[in-house]
Each structure stands twice: as C-alpha cells, then as structure tokens.
Write an enzyme that holds these catalytic residues in place. Sequence first.
Site, mmCIF file in Angstrom:
data_model
loop_
_atom_site.group_PDB
_atom_site.id
_atom_site.type_symbol
_atom_site.label_atom_id
_atom_site.label_comp_id
_atom_site.label_asym_id
_atom_site.label_seq_id
_atom_site.Cartn_x
_atom_site.Cartn_y
_atom_site.Cartn_z
ATOM 1 N N ARG A 146 0.853 -1.188 0.000
ATOM 2 C CA ARG A 146 0.000 0.000 0.000
ATOM 3 C C ARG A 146 0.889 1.239 0.000
ATOM 4 N NH1 ARG A 146 -1.766 -3.615 3.915
ATOM 5 N NH2 ARG A 146 -3.866 -4.469 3.595
ATOM 6 N N LYS A 170 -1.200 -2.651 8.125
ATOM 7 C CA LYS A 170 -2.307 -2.155 8.942
ATOM 8 C C LYS A 170 -2.253 -2.774 10.332
ATOM 9 C CE LYS A 170 -5.735 -1.119 5.351
ATOM 10 N NZ LYS A 170 -7.100 -1.424 4.864
ATOM 11 N N HIS A 235 -2.742 2.933 -5.675
ATOM 12 C CA HIS A 235 -3.342 1.647 -5.324
ATOM 13 C C HIS A 235 -3.518 0.756 -6.551
ATOM 14 C CE1 HIS A 235 -4.683 -0.223 -1.656
ATOM 15 N NE2 HIS A 235 -5.719 -0.763 -2.261
ATOM 16 N N ARG A 238 -1.039 -1.918 -6.721
ATOM 17 C CA ARG A 238 -1.349 -3.058 -5.846
ATOM 18 C C ARG A 238 -2.322 -4.019 -6.539
ATOM 19 N NH1 ARG A 238 -1.153 -4.571 -0.449
ATOM 20 N NH2 ARG A 238 -3.061 -5.268 0.548
ATOM 21 N N HIS A 261 -3.330 -9.476 3.449
ATOM 22 C CA HIS A 261 -4.753 -9.544 3.776
ATOM 23 C C HIS A 261 -4.981 -10.490 4.948
ATOM 24 C CE1 HIS A 261 -6.185 -8.263 -0.519
ATOM 25 N NE2 HIS A 261 -5.916 -7.230 0.263
ATOM 26 N N TYR A 270 -9.878 -10.602 -6.632
ATOM 27 C CA TYR A 270 -8.985 -10.599 -7.790
ATOM 28 C C TYR A 270 -9.234 -11.787 -8.710
ATOM 29 C CZ TYR A 270 -6.582 -6.882 -5.357
ATOM 30 O OH TYR A 270 -6.304 -5.695 -4.722
#
Length: 289
Positions: A146, A170, A235, A238, A261, A270
């Site tokens: 990210r 994150k 993004h 990504r 993730h 995806y």
Amino acid sequence: MQDSINKYLSHIEQNRNFSAQTLRAYQNDLNQYLSFLITEGCRDFGNVTRVFLRRFLAFLKKQDYSKTTIARKLVSIRSLYKFLCREGILKFNPLENIRAPKRERKLPGFMSISEAETLLNLPGSNTLLGIRDRAIMETLYSTGMRVSELVGTDVTDIDFFNEVVKVKGKGKKERLQPIGNHALDAIRLYMDKRNSDSKALFLNNRGGRLTERSVARMLEKYVKKGGLSLNISPHTFRHSFATHLLDRGADLRSVQELLGHANLSTTQIYTHITTERLKQVYDKSHPRA
C-alpha cells in the site's frame, strides 16, 4: 455522550493498534452520529432506540453515502456500543439486530503489463527526482504494498542480500515481502544519489519523509505524460500486482500473504478479475461462444 466517545477513542488508540487514518475515520463517524442524535433531541446513549438508528441510516442514505461508507460508519457505532456495554455504562446495545447494508463489491481497476512497463520507464535517469520516482513505482509494482506502507518504509527495512523488504502494514502488523531485482536496483541507485542520512527511504525535496499525497501527485504527472488512463492511482499498482500474479499461475493463498490480507475473502475479488477477462477472451476467440 461526548465523554463516552472520548473514552472509547482513547481506548482504541491505546489498545487496538489502529492506524492514524482509521482513528480519524472512527472519530469522524462517531462525531457525526453524536451530532445527529443531538439534533434529534437525544442527549443520552441510554435513550437511543432502534428508531433513532433507523432514522440515522435514512439520513446517511439521503446524504448520498455509498453502501460501503454507511456500513463502515455502522461498524464504528457498533464498536462504540460494545465498549459502553462492556464498561457497564450501558446495559443494552440497540444495534444488535440492525444489519448493515450489503456492500457493493466493485472490481478494482488494474494496468495491463504493457501499461505498467510504460509507466515504469517514464521517469528520467538524469535527475534525482526521476531516479526517486522510478524507484517508488518499481517498489509499488514489485511488492504490491500500500502507498501508506511505502512512505513508512525505512532504509533499514530493505534487505538487499535476501531480497526482501520489511513492510509495516495495517494495525502495526509487519511482514517480510519479496522484492524483485528491478526494484532493488532502482532503490540502490536512488540511495547512492540522494546524499542523505535520513532513516526514511523515500524523501521529498526538503529531505523529509514523502507523504501519500505527494506520491499520488507524482504519479498523476507521469500518467498524464504517458497518455494513460486518468484512473491510475498508487493503489492501482497493488491491484495490478495481484492480478498479474494470478494471471501467471500464483495460488490465491500466496497472493493473500503477499498483500497482507487478514482474510482470504478480501483477496478473492482478484479472481473475479481474471475470470472476467477469461470470459472476454473466450467470447472473442471461440467459434461457438
């Protein structure tokens, strides 16, 4: 009510390891909710009923918020009520039986391999900014990180020998991410030329750490220069990273880990991209499609 919100925000800041951006979103969501309740004449969380909450949902819908944004706001409010009940401030959670609107799952945009290569080759190699910009884009495409993770990367996070980078994701979760030779060569050249002892890897003109907005502006410049789609953002690298890996045979679990993730369901979007493209190829190429 404001005191209860402040107490909750202090709790998640100290105990939940949320990013600064997530904390701001929670604060904005809860302040908006508080403002709505006061306007409706409610000045105590204990007096909030499901009627108030349904009115709030109707208010958000009238303000043209997307289903995804409304769902996120409900997550913030639901979390607040759980905290207040756990602390003994409230005995009843009025959100228990209220469902969030079903989120819209839009397919993320991505570049073709040729578009990615065009963009990567646009920065010049005769200026420090050009060398830096090439290193930034090579890193985004090589790792799929990210943009927030990119600007938070330090020089010491790059392991040239093992060809990995430590990514601070994150919730302050860290992961080791493989990084390709093209990106490593671009980073090495930039570090040789930049003449700075700063611990931050990517710097702005004043020698400070680059911001997410600065990366977005830099990319906009090259997108226009290359005559590419105006929808390309940091993004997009990504999304392109994940899509190209799956197109080349990577398994979904590995892509999940590479993207950082927490849930496989987030990565599965995806597969819809690659499936849709296969359908287009089939419809175009098969004589009896």
